[in-house]
Design a protein around this motif. Sequence first.
Motif, PDB file in Angstrom:
ATOM      1  N   PRO A 187      -0.942  -5.970   2.661  1.00  0.00           N
ATOM      2  CA  PRO A 187      -1.313  -7.150   3.460  1.00  0.00           C
ATOM      3  C   PRO A 187      -0.135  -7.678   4.286  1.00  0.00           C
ATOM      4  O   PRO A 187       1.023  -7.424   3.959  1.00  0.00           O
ATOM      5  CB  PRO A 187      -1.726  -8.179   2.396  1.00  0.00           C
ATOM      6  CG  PRO A 187      -1.059  -7.743   1.134  1.00  0.00           C
ATOM      7  CD  PRO A 187      -0.915  -6.249   1.222  1.00  0.00           C
ATOM      8  N   ASP A 188      -0.444  -8.375   5.378  1.00  0.00           N
ATOM      9  CA  ASP A 188       0.594  -9.046   6.164  1.00  0.00           C
ATOM     10  C   ASP A 188       1.146 -10.230   5.378  1.00  0.00           C
ATOM     11  O   ASP A 188       2.310 -10.558   5.476  1.00  0.00           O
ATOM     12  CB  ASP A 188       0.013  -9.579   7.478  1.00  0.00           C
ATOM     13  CG  ASP A 188      -0.653  -8.489   8.288  1.00  0.00           C
ATOM     14  OD1 ASP A 188      -0.226  -7.333   8.151  1.00  0.00           O
ATOM     15  OD2 ASP A 188      -1.588  -8.812   9.043  1.00  0.00           O
ATOM     16  N   SER A 189       0.249 -10.874   4.646  1.00  0.00           N
ATOM     17  CA  SER A 189       0.675 -12.002   3.807  1.00  0.00           C
ATOM     18  C   SER A 189      -0.284 -12.101   2.641  1.00  0.00           C
ATOM     19  O   SER A 189      -1.376 -11.539   2.672  1.00  0.00           O
ATOM     20  CB  SER A 189       0.668 -13.282   4.622  1.00  0.00           C
ATOM     21  OG  SER A 189      -0.636 -13.549   5.081  1.00  0.00           O
ATOM     22  N   GLY A 190       0.149 -12.813   1.621  1.00  0.00           N
ATOM     23  CA  GLY A 190      -0.685 -12.985   0.437  1.00  0.00           C
ATOM     24  C   GLY A 190      -0.364 -11.961  -0.634  1.00  0.00           C
ATOM     25  O   GLY A 190       0.510 -11.108  -0.455  1.00  0.00           O
ATOM     26  N   LYS A 215      -4.799  -9.452   6.854  1.00  0.00           N
ATOM     27  CA  LYS A 215      -4.390  -8.155   7.393  1.00  0.00           C
ATOM     28  C   LYS A 215      -4.780  -8.052   8.872  1.00  0.00           C
ATOM     29  O   LYS A 215      -5.928  -8.285   9.236  1.00  0.00           O
ATOM     30  CB  LYS A 215      -5.117  -7.046   6.608  1.00  0.00           C
ATOM     31  CG  LYS A 215      -4.845  -5.648   7.129  1.00  0.00           C
ATOM     32  CD  LYS A 215      -3.460  -5.197   6.768  1.00  0.00           C
ATOM     33  CE  LYS A 215      -3.087  -3.879   7.396  1.00  0.00           C
ATOM     34  NZ  LYS A 215      -1.680  -3.535   7.115  1.00  0.00           N
ATOM     35  N   THR A 216      -3.799  -7.735   9.701  1.00  0.00           N
ATOM     36  CA  THR A 216      -4.064  -7.419  11.102  1.00  0.00           C
ATOM     37  C   THR A 216      -3.522  -6.018  11.350  1.00  0.00           C
ATOM     38  O   THR A 216      -2.381  -5.735  10.977  1.00  0.00           O
ATOM     39  CB  THR A 216      -3.347  -8.421  12.038  1.00  0.00           C
ATOM     40  OG1 THR A 216      -3.814  -9.736  11.731  1.00  0.00           O
ATOM     41  CG2 THR A 216      -3.642  -8.121  13.502  1.00  0.00           C
ATOM     42  N   TYR A 217      -4.343  -5.147  11.927  1.00  0.00           N
ATOM     43  CA  TYR A 217      -3.858  -3.795  12.236  1.00  0.00           C
ATOM     44  C   TYR A 217      -3.054  -3.861  13.531  1.00  0.00           C
ATOM     45  O   TYR A 217      -3.460  -4.518  14.484  1.00  0.00           O
ATOM     46  CB  TYR A 217      -5.021  -2.830  12.401  1.00  0.00           C
ATOM     47  CG  TYR A 217      -5.792  -2.605  11.121  1.00  0.00           C
ATOM     48  CD1 TYR A 217      -5.317  -1.729  10.145  1.00  0.00           C
ATOM     49  CD2 TYR A 217      -6.982  -3.277  10.881  1.00  0.00           C
ATOM     50  CE1 TYR A 217      -6.028  -1.520   8.977  1.00  0.00           C
ATOM     51  CE2 TYR A 217      -7.696  -3.073   9.704  1.00  0.00           C
ATOM     52  CZ  TYR A 217      -7.213  -2.194   8.763  1.00  0.00           C
ATOM     53  OH  TYR A 217      -7.914  -2.001   7.595  1.00  0.00           O
ATOM     54  N   ASP A 218      -1.922  -3.167  13.560  1.00  0.00           N
ATOM     55  CA  ASP A 218      -1.049  -3.191  14.736  1.00  0.00           C
ATOM     56  C   ASP A 218      -1.796  -2.798  16.000  1.00  0.00           C
ATOM     57  O   ASP A 218      -1.672  -3.425  17.028  1.00  0.00           O
ATOM     58  CB  ASP A 218       0.143  -2.242  14.535  1.00  0.00           C
ATOM     59  CG  ASP A 218       1.033  -2.730  13.411  1.00  0.00           C
ATOM     60  OD1 ASP A 218       0.981  -3.941  13.118  1.00  0.00           O
ATOM     61  OD2 ASP A 218       1.755  -1.901  12.828  1.00  0.00           O
TER      62      ASP A 218
END
Length: 366
Positions: A69-72, A23-26
């Motif tokens: 999540p962004d991925s996963g 997860k990366t916050y914008d």
Amino acid sequence: MPTEPADAGPATAPIVSLRRVSKTYDQSRVRALGPVDIDIRSGEFFSVLGPSGSGKTTMLRLIAGFEVPDSGQVFIDGADVTWTRPYHRDVNTVFQNYALFPHMTVAANLAYPLRMRGTEAGEIARRSADLIELVDMQGYEQRLPHQLSGGQRQRVALARALIGRPKVVLLDEPLGALDLRLRQQMQSVLKRLQREVEITFIYVTHDQGEALSMSDRLAVMHAGAIDQIGTPEDVYYRPETRFVAAFIGRSNLVACRIERGAGGWQARAGDVRLALGGEAAPGEATVAIRWEAIELVEDGSVPEAGVHLPATIDSVVFHGDTIELGLAAQGVTLTALVQAKRRLRFAPGQPVTVGIASDDVVVLRD
Ligand code: ADP
Ligand code: MG
């Protein structure tokens, strides 16, 4: 490290799993988490321990469904819930400042989640009475939240999180707002409660004492990654990284060369040769030795499994129950923490012999 039994039955099947979740916050553009993998077993008290900003809340919010999540993928009880809304996940969250409805009594706050799903009145009354008793709040049913202490409010919040019998309860530093004495009292309440209701608790904290004393297992987080997962004893006695060795308890971190000696594997630093318990890989490494694992031994005595080294005391700090000694041992600087006794006196310049057992010398992976 102990390995999982191959035939682990349904009792130990994971209730929550994260697979390569990141997860990366914008806004911050810094990766807050991952990618991480984790399996939390049904019925366990699992803690997520790490300093502020290490990604603990992010992980919890991903499990609760407040973040995607962004991925996963996120699994709860075997089902992929990565895109499932929080309300449809069988989890409840308790925050540090859990907002009870201020205009509702304790009884009404407790009943609320059940009323929302149309539970029958008799059943609501029975479950409420059970939980009031479990969190020891008999006699407070008709009070409003502002008529309760912080600890009592948090107990009501816990009861409300448990009343719908979710599979998993997520707790994000739930005792953070309480003073030390109340926090310790609530720690034993929480642990007892968790055993009685047999619900999986995922408990976020930055307090190592809390994580070590309450958990069946814990994950140690560092900069968005999980450094180590294990029982409290695993992470304390067998830290895998410099971060874990330094963050939990206090360790000497000694840069050394791992090589094979006459008597087996050893770590060489300066003129010191520390015996290692088992197998090792040759090369440059760091070993961790807990402060309290360094013993003062009789001059000329023979070690059982480990080494004895001549050393000189450099500094002495008296803590009451313990004494902290700065030591110079054949070119290596070490700190030892020994039990204080009234007749035990140390002075800088004093020569001593220290004993280090091979099991207490832990080779780190970084
Ligand atoms: P912890 O709970 O361990 O203190 P968090 O999961 O809250 O850590 O935060 C992890 C990282 O993500 C931190 O660097 C934090 O600043 C950042 N972060 C958390 N929430 C947000 C958000 N809503 N927007 C931008 N950055 C965030
Ligand atoms: Mg947090």
